[in-house]
Design a protein around this motif. Sequence first.
Motif, PDB file in Angstrom:
ATOM      1  N   MET A  64       0.838  -1.202   0.000  1.00 23.90           N
ATOM      2  CA  MET A  64       0.000   0.000   0.000  1.00 23.90           C
ATOM      3  C   MET A  64       0.872   1.250   0.000  1.00 23.90           C
ATOM      4  O   MET A  64       0.486   2.277  -0.546  1.00 23.90           O
ATOM      5  CB  MET A  64      -0.939  -0.006   1.203  1.00 23.90           C
ATOM      6  N   ASP A  65       2.066   1.169   0.608  1.00 19.77           N
ATOM      7  CA  ASP A  65       2.979   2.315   0.587  1.00 19.77           C
ATOM      8  C   ASP A  65       3.421   2.626  -0.833  1.00 19.77           C
ATOM      9  O   ASP A  65       3.520   3.787  -1.220  1.00 19.77           O
ATOM     10  CB  ASP A  65       4.212   2.043   1.459  1.00 19.77           C
ATOM     11  N   GLN A  66       3.702   1.594  -1.621  1.00 19.73           N
ATOM     12  CA  GLN A  66       4.093   1.797  -3.016  1.00 19.73           C
ATOM     13  C   GLN A  66       2.948   2.398  -3.820  1.00 19.73           C
ATOM     14  O   GLN A  66       3.157   3.277  -4.640  1.00 19.73           O
ATOM     15  CB  GLN A  66       4.549   0.488  -3.642  1.00 19.73           C
ATOM     16  N   ILE A  67       1.730   1.922  -3.580  1.00 17.36           N
ATOM     17  CA  ILE A  67       0.565   2.462  -4.279  1.00 17.36           C
ATOM     18  C   ILE A  67       0.366   3.915  -3.873  1.00 17.36           C
ATOM     19  O   ILE A  67       0.153   4.788  -4.715  1.00 17.36           O
ATOM     20  CB  ILE A  67      -0.693   1.620  -3.977  1.00 17.36           C
ATOM     21  N   GLY A  68       0.467   4.193  -2.577  1.00 13.21           N
ATOM     22  CA  GLY A  68       0.328   5.565  -2.085  1.00 13.21           C
ATOM     23  C   GLY A  68       1.395   6.477  -2.658  1.00 13.21           C
ATOM     24  O   GLY A  68       1.129   7.621  -3.023  1.00 13.21           O
ATOM     25  N   SER A  69       2.604   5.967  -2.753  1.00 18.20           N
ATOM     26  CA  SER A  69       3.706   6.745  -3.323  1.00 18.20           C
ATOM     27  C   SER A  69       3.445   7.066  -4.784  1.00 18.20           C
ATOM     28  O   SER A  69       3.672   8.194  -5.238  1.00 18.20           O
ATOM     29  CB  SER A  69       5.014   5.967  -3.182  1.00 18.20           C
ATOM     30  N   ALA A  70       2.951   6.087  -5.535  1.00 18.87           N
ATOM     31  CA  ALA A  70       2.641   6.313  -6.950  1.00 18.87           C
ATOM     32  C   ALA A  70       1.522   7.336  -7.098  1.00 18.87           C
ATOM     33  O   ALA A  70       1.590   8.230  -7.955  1.00 18.87           O
ATOM     34  CB  ALA A  70       2.264   5.005  -7.627  1.00 18.87           C
ATOM     35  N   VAL A  71       0.500   7.235  -6.252  1.00 17.04           N
ATOM     36  CA  VAL A  71      -0.606   8.203  -6.302  1.00 17.04           C
ATOM     37  C   VAL A  71      -0.099   9.595  -5.963  1.00 17.04           C
ATOM     38  O   VAL A  71      -0.466  10.573  -6.614  1.00 17.04           O
ATOM     39  CB  VAL A  71      -1.745   7.768  -5.339  1.00 17.04           C
ATOM     40  N   ASN A  72       0.766   9.707  -4.958  1.00 15.59           N
ATOM     41  CA  ASN A  72       1.327  11.013  -4.589  1.00 15.59           C
ATOM     42  C   ASN A  72       2.154  11.613  -5.715  1.00 15.59           C
ATOM     43  O   ASN A  72       2.092  12.816  -5.968  1.00 15.59           O
ATOM     44  CB  ASN A  72       2.171  10.909  -3.323  1.00 15.59           C
ATOM     45  N   LYS A  73       2.930  10.777  -6.405  1.00 20.00           N
ATOM     46  CA  LYS A  73       3.729  11.278  -7.526  1.00 20.00           C
ATOM     47  C   LYS A  73       2.839  11.814  -8.641  1.00 20.00           C
ATOM     48  O   LYS A  73       3.096  12.876  -9.207  1.00 20.00           O
ATOM     49  CB  LYS A  73       4.636  10.177  -8.078  1.00 20.00           C
ATOM     50  N   VAL A  74       1.783  11.085  -8.950  1.00 17.04           N
ATOM     51  CA  VAL A  74       0.856  11.525  -9.996  1.00 17.04           C
ATOM     52  C   VAL A  74       0.160  12.820  -9.572  1.00 17.04           C
ATOM     53  O   VAL A  74       0.041  13.756 -10.363  1.00 17.04           O
ATOM     54  CB  VAL A  74      -0.172  10.419 -10.318  1.00 17.04           C
ATOM     55  N   THR A  75      -0.271  12.881  -8.320  1.00 25.27           N
ATOM     56  CA  THR A  75      -0.944  14.076  -7.810  1.00 25.27           C
ATOM     57  C   THR A  75      -0.015  15.284  -7.853  1.00 25.27           C
ATOM     58  O   THR A  75      -0.405  16.358  -8.315  1.00 25.27           O
ATOM     59  CB  THR A  75      -1.439  13.850  -6.371  1.00 25.27           C
ATOM     60  N   ASP A  76       1.215  15.115  -7.369  1.00 19.82           N
ATOM     61  CA  ASP A  76       2.177  16.218  -7.372  1.00 19.82           C
ATOM     62  C   ASP A  76       2.469  16.692  -8.795  1.00 19.82           C
ATOM     63  O   ASP A  76       2.548  17.888  -9.052  1.00 19.82           O
ATOM     64  CB  ASP A  76       3.476  15.808  -6.682  1.00 19.82           C
ATOM     65  N   GLY A  77       2.629  15.752  -9.700  1.00 18.76           N
ATOM     66  CA  GLY A  77       2.889  16.112 -11.094  1.00 18.76           C
ATOM     67  C   GLY A  77       1.725  16.859 -11.717  1.00 18.76           C
ATOM     68  O   GLY A  77       1.914  17.845 -12.443  1.00 18.76           O
ATOM     69  N   THR A  78       0.511  16.424 -11.419  1.00 15.97           N
ATOM     70  CA  THR A  78      -0.676  17.085 -11.964  1.00 15.97           C
ATOM     71  C   THR A  78      -0.818  18.488 -11.412  1.00 15.97           C
ATOM     72  O   THR A  78      -1.077  19.434 -12.166  1.00 15.97           O
ATOM     73  CB  THR A  78      -1.936  16.259 -11.630  1.00 15.97           C
ATOM     74  N   VAL A  79      -0.648  18.658 -10.099  1.00 16.03           N
ATOM     75  CA  VAL A  79      -0.759  19.983  -9.492  1.00 16.03           C
ATOM     76  C   VAL A  79       0.332  20.904 -10.024  1.00 16.03           C
ATOM     77  O   VAL A  79       0.075  22.068 -10.331  1.00 16.03           O
ATOM     78  CB  VAL A  79      -0.708  19.878  -7.950  1.00 16.03           C
ATOM     79  N   SER A  80       1.528  20.385 -10.174  1.00 10.13           N
ATOM     80  CA  SER A  80       2.625  21.187 -10.711  1.00 10.13           C
ATOM     81  C   SER A  80       2.326  21.650 -12.134  1.00 10.13           C
ATOM     82  O   SER A  80       2.547  22.813 -12.485  1.00 10.13           O
ATOM     83  CB  SER A  80       3.916  20.367 -10.685  1.00 10.13           C
ATOM     84  N   THR A  81       1.792  20.753 -12.946  1.00  5.63           N
ATOM     85  CA  THR A  81       1.427  21.103 -14.319  1.00  5.63           C
ATOM     86  C   THR A  81       0.328  22.153 -14.334  1.00  5.63           C
ATOM     87  O   THR A  81       0.400  23.124 -15.103  1.00  5.63           O
ATOM     88  CB  THR A  81       0.967  19.850 -15.082  1.00  5.63           C
ATOM     89  N   LEU A  82      -0.683  21.984 -13.493  1.00  3.45           N
ATOM     90  CA  LEU A  82      -1.770  22.962 -13.419  1.00  3.45           C
ATOM     91  C   LEU A  82      -1.265  24.324 -12.961  1.00  3.45           C
ATOM     92  O   LEU A  82      -1.689  25.351 -13.486  1.00  3.45           O
ATOM     93  CB  LEU A  82      -2.871  22.480 -12.483  1.00  3.45           C
ATOM     94  N   LYS A  83      -0.342  24.340 -12.000  1.00  2.57           N
ATOM     95  CA  LYS A  83       0.197  25.616 -11.523  1.00  2.57           C
ATOM     96  C   LYS A  83       0.968  26.340 -12.622  1.00  2.57           C
ATOM     97  O   LYS A  83       0.794  27.540 -12.815  1.00  2.57           O
ATOM     98  CB  LYS A  83       1.101  25.396 -10.301  1.00  2.57           C
ATOM     99  N   SER A  84       1.803  25.607 -13.341  1.00  2.00           N
ATOM    100  CA  SER A  84       2.559  26.271 -14.405  1.00  2.00           C
ATOM    101  C   SER A  84       1.641  26.731 -15.531  1.00  2.00           C
ATOM    102  O   SER A  84       1.818  27.808 -16.095  1.00  2.00           O
ATOM    103  CB  SER A  84       3.674  25.366 -14.941  1.00  2.00           C
ATOM    104  N   GLU A  85       0.610  25.950 -15.832  1.00  6.04           N
ATOM    105  CA  GLU A  85      -0.352  26.354 -16.857  1.00  6.04           C
ATOM    106  C   GLU A  85      -1.136  27.580 -16.392  1.00  6.04           C
ATOM    107  O   GLU A  85      -1.390  28.496 -17.182  1.00  6.04           O
ATOM    108  CB  GLU A  85      -1.309  25.201 -17.171  1.00  6.04           C
ATOM    109  N   ALA A  86      -1.493  27.628 -15.106  1.00 10.27           N
ATOM    110  CA  ALA A  86      -2.215  28.781 -14.568  1.00 10.27           C
ATOM    111  C   ALA A  86      -1.354  30.039 -14.637  1.00 10.27           C
ATOM    112  O   ALA A  86      -1.849  31.123 -14.936  1.00 10.27           O
ATOM    113  CB  ALA A  86      -2.652  28.505 -13.130  1.00 10.27           C
ATOM    114  N   GLN A  87      -0.065  29.903 -14.388  1.00 14.64           N
ATOM    115  CA  GLN A  87       0.828  31.057 -14.472  1.00 14.64           C
ATOM    116  C   GLN A  87       0.930  31.562 -15.915  1.00 14.64           C
ATOM    117  O   GLN A  87       0.944  32.771 -16.150  1.00 14.64           O
ATOM    118  CB  GLN A  87       2.210  30.708 -13.930  1.00 14.64           C
ATOM    119  N   GLU A  88       0.970  30.654 -16.864  1.00 16.20           N
ATOM    120  CA  GLU A  88       0.984  31.066 -18.262  1.00 16.20           C
ATOM    121  C   GLU A  88      -0.308  31.788 -18.630  1.00 16.20           C
ATOM    122  O   GLU A  88      -0.290  32.794 -19.332  1.00 16.20           O
ATOM    123  CB  GLU A  88       1.180  29.851 -19.175  1.00 16.20           C
ATOM    124  N   VAL A  89      -1.426  31.278 -18.140  1.00 13.85           N
ATOM    125  CA  VAL A  89      -2.719  31.903 -18.417  1.00 13.85           C
ATOM    126  C   VAL A  89      -2.776  33.283 -17.766  1.00 13.85           C
ATOM    127  O   VAL A  89      -3.340  34.215 -18.342  1.00 13.85           O
ATOM    128  CB  VAL A  89      -3.874  30.992 -17.937  1.00 13.85           C
TER     129      VAL A  89
END
Length: 148
Positions: free
Chosen positions: A55-80
């Motif tokens: 479950m730690d590995q699954i949680g880690s993978a979910v956290n990586k995806v979440t962090d990557g998505t939020v980071s992408t949204l933040k950079s896109e929001a700054q461009e907008v």
Amino acid sequence: MDPAVWSQFIRENWLVIVIALVLLFAVVNLVKTVLKWAIVIIIVVGLFIYSGVTMDQIGSAVNKVTDGTVSTLKSEAQEVMLKEAQDAVYTSGGDGTFTITTPNLEVKGSADEDKVEVIFRGVSLGKWSVTDTTKAFIDEARKHQAGQ
């Protein structure tokens, strides 16, 4: 989560995987209630546990995806912010608060705080520290309001 490990697991346990898939399809096709999804989740989790994924590995993978998505949204929001600053509508509250809206962005804050709340395409991105980009966006919106 190495692909070689998954490949080895699939080769060694192909029969268990096939049985799990047949059970999944049978449950999805035959059971028509919320119980269906509970059974599906149990089968998938059981397969993951059987494969040695923790479950730690699954949680880690979910956290990586979440962090990557939020980071992408933040950079896109700054461009907008930079692109839509000309279209920004600045609304000042009587108590020092302000709201800036564009077609894709909403920024809420207070003149005496160094953080603003950013909502991008209806999704809250949380409170951001006022950076150079954010400050330029706020200043441009104020100028645009003063010019009208």
